[in-house]
Design an enzyme around this catalytic site. Structure first.
Site, PDB file in Angstrom:
ATOM      1  N   LYS A  76     -11.101  -9.439  11.295  1.00 19.72           N
ATOM      2  CA  LYS A  76      -9.821  -9.221  10.619  1.00 19.72           C
ATOM      3  C   LYS A  76      -9.242  -7.840  10.895  1.00 19.72           C
ATOM      4  CE  LYS A  76     -11.639  -7.604   6.165  1.00 19.72           C
ATOM      5  NZ  LYS A  76     -11.069  -6.251   6.287  1.00 19.72           N
ATOM      6  N   ASP A  77     -10.097  -6.886  11.321  1.00 14.77           N
ATOM      7  CA  ASP A  77      -9.639  -5.526  11.589  1.00 14.77           C
ATOM      8  C   ASP A  77      -9.292  -5.282  13.053  1.00 14.77           C
ATOM      9  OD1 ASP A  77      -9.914  -4.727   8.928  1.00 14.77           O
ATOM     10  OD2 ASP A  77     -12.012  -4.147   9.203  1.00 14.77           O
TER      11      ASP A  77
ATOM     12  N   ARG B 189      -0.552  -8.843   2.486  1.00 18.69           N
ATOM     13  CA  ARG B 189      -0.854 -10.275   2.387  1.00 18.69           C
ATOM     14  C   ARG B 189      -1.152 -10.665   0.942  1.00 18.69           C
ATOM     15  NH1 ARG B 189      -5.659 -12.683   1.697  1.00 18.69           N
ATOM     16  NH2 ARG B 189      -6.667 -10.657   1.957  1.00 18.69           N
ATOM     17  N   ARG B 190      -1.991  -9.875   0.282  1.00 17.48           N
ATOM     18  CA  ARG B 190      -2.324 -10.176  -1.109  1.00 17.48           C
ATOM     19  C   ARG B 190      -1.120  -9.963  -2.019  1.00 17.48           C
ATOM     20  NH1 ARG B 190      -7.724  -6.811  -0.298  1.00 17.48           N
ATOM     21  NH2 ARG B 190      -9.221  -8.466   0.179  1.00 17.48           N
TER      22      ARG B 190
ATOM     23  N   ARG C  70      -6.621   2.176  -1.414  1.00 14.82           N
ATOM     24  CA  ARG C  70      -7.327   2.229  -0.137  1.00 14.82           C
ATOM     25  C   ARG C  70      -8.725   2.782  -0.355  1.00 14.82           C
ATOM     26  NH1 ARG C  70      -5.522   3.474   4.546  1.00 14.82           N
ATOM     27  NH2 ARG C  70      -7.616   2.766   5.093  1.00 14.82           N
TER      28      ARG C  70
ATOM     29  N   ARG D 279     -13.248   1.909  -4.059  1.00 17.57           N
ATOM     30  CA  ARG D 279     -12.258   1.188  -4.870  1.00 17.57           C
ATOM     31  C   ARG D 279     -12.832   0.809  -6.231  1.00 17.57           C
ATOM     32  NH1 ARG D 279      -8.666  -2.581  -0.712  1.00 17.57           N
ATOM     33  NH2 ARG D 279      -9.088  -1.359   1.147  1.00 17.57           N
TER      34      ARG D 279
ATOM     35  N   CYS E 267       1.529  -4.452  11.149  1.00 15.29           N
ATOM     36  CA  CYS E 267       0.632  -4.209  10.018  1.00 15.29           C
ATOM     37  C   CYS E 267       1.297  -4.423   8.663  1.00 15.29           C
ATOM     38  CB  CYS E 267       0.031  -2.809  10.099  1.00 15.29           C
ATOM     39  SG  CYS E 267       1.255  -1.487  10.012  1.00 15.29           S
TER      40      CYS E 267
END
Length: 296
Positions: A68-69, A118-119, A136, A142, A229
């Site tokens: 995904k990165d 996206r979220r 981040r 987090r 992005c």
């Protein structure tokens, strides 16, 4: 997270090739250091540039990436290849709430920590009464911010929490119908220099055929869309035991007011053709104009 992923690869290599010697070469990327908007660093490539450089310079022989990165809008750096995609982990997102509340039970105005467009876009669709706040840092950082009161709840990848041994903090696993995952979710890729045939042969046996098919379809989907992005793009492929492959893809506006959906089965199509077909379906719905209208 990165070191936990490397240890998984080392363990699987040792099981496959007893006595093999491996050495960990830590690399801190710009994406790890930067706590601001990723677009200021050029997007997801911020998590891979330094690793690519170490690989090409011969400072490392094998890179372990979260798929995904790894940017899909451009090829891998010349001289490198993916040697294997490991068996896929959970692709879903997880909610973490100190009081154990589910997403549906959160009171209006609750602050959800996430910097994922996206979220945020999908929450705007399903739970518009919630507020997303930028968050981040690695998963442990987090979690510290959550307990410091910087937000009321977090959204994190379930697979990431499992990899670092923190699945205990998960309040709820969100179904993909509620939170469509990012392209490449839950897959680790092994990247080598293209001319290192001996190493490619050594690690290729770690690869999972289903993960390869799913990753190939998803990455071609993202490549054809040429998202940046700040583009809320989501999707996932599923490989069935009988070999059938399906791909669902979504494109959103950041505010969630426009949602484009496509879902196709491969049939006789190969994975890359399936990814192209789903992307073209979304482009016909207006995905190009939607993506290009988002600042980046």
């Amino acid at each position: 997270m990165a070191l936990a992923q490397v240890e998984r690869v080392r363990a699987e290599l040792a099981a496959l090739h007893p006595g093999i010697a491996t050495e960990v070469v830590p690399v801190t990327t710009a994406g790890d250091r930067w706590m601001g908007d990723l677009s200021a660093l050029g997007g997801k490539g911020a998590f891979t540039k330094e690793v690519d450089a170490a690989l090409l310079a011969g400072e490392a022989d094998l890179a372990v990436h979260c798929v995904k990165d790894v940017p899909a809008d451009r090829p891998l750096p010349a001289g490198t290849v993916f040697a294997a995609f490991l068996k896929r982990d959970d692709i879903r997102d997880a909610l973490i709430h100190p009081g154990g509340l589910t997403l549906d039970a959160l009171p209006a105005g609750s602050r959800i920590g996430t910097s994922s467009v996206r979220r945020s876009a999908q929450l705007a669709v399903s739970h518009p009464q919630l507020v997303c706040v930028p968050m981040r840092g690695n998963a442990n950082r987090r979690l510290e911010k959550l307990h410091a009161g910087d937000c009321d709840a977090l959204l994190l990848a379930a697979s990431g929490l499992e990899r670092i041994g923190r699945a205990d903090v998960i309040t709820e696993i969100l179904p993909v119908e509620t939170m469509c995952p990012p392209i490449g979710a839950g897959i680790l890729a092994l990247q080598c220099r293209a001319d290192d045939t001996a190493l490619i042969e050594t690690v290729s046996a770690l690869g999972d055929p289903a993960a390869w098919r799913e990753a190939t379809a998803e990455r071609m989907f993202l490549h054809v869309l040429q998202g940046h992005c700040n583009s809320p793009i989501a999707g996932y492929a599923r490989s069935q035991p009988n070999g059938d492959l399906s791909l669902r893809g979504c494109v959103f506006t950041p505010d969630g007011k426009t949602v484009l959906n496509a879902h196709e089965w491969a049939g006789p199509l190969d994975p890359a053709t399936l990814g192209t077909s789903v992307a073209v379906t979304l482009l016909r719905q207006g995905a190009r104009e939607l993506i290009d209208a988002i600042p980046h």
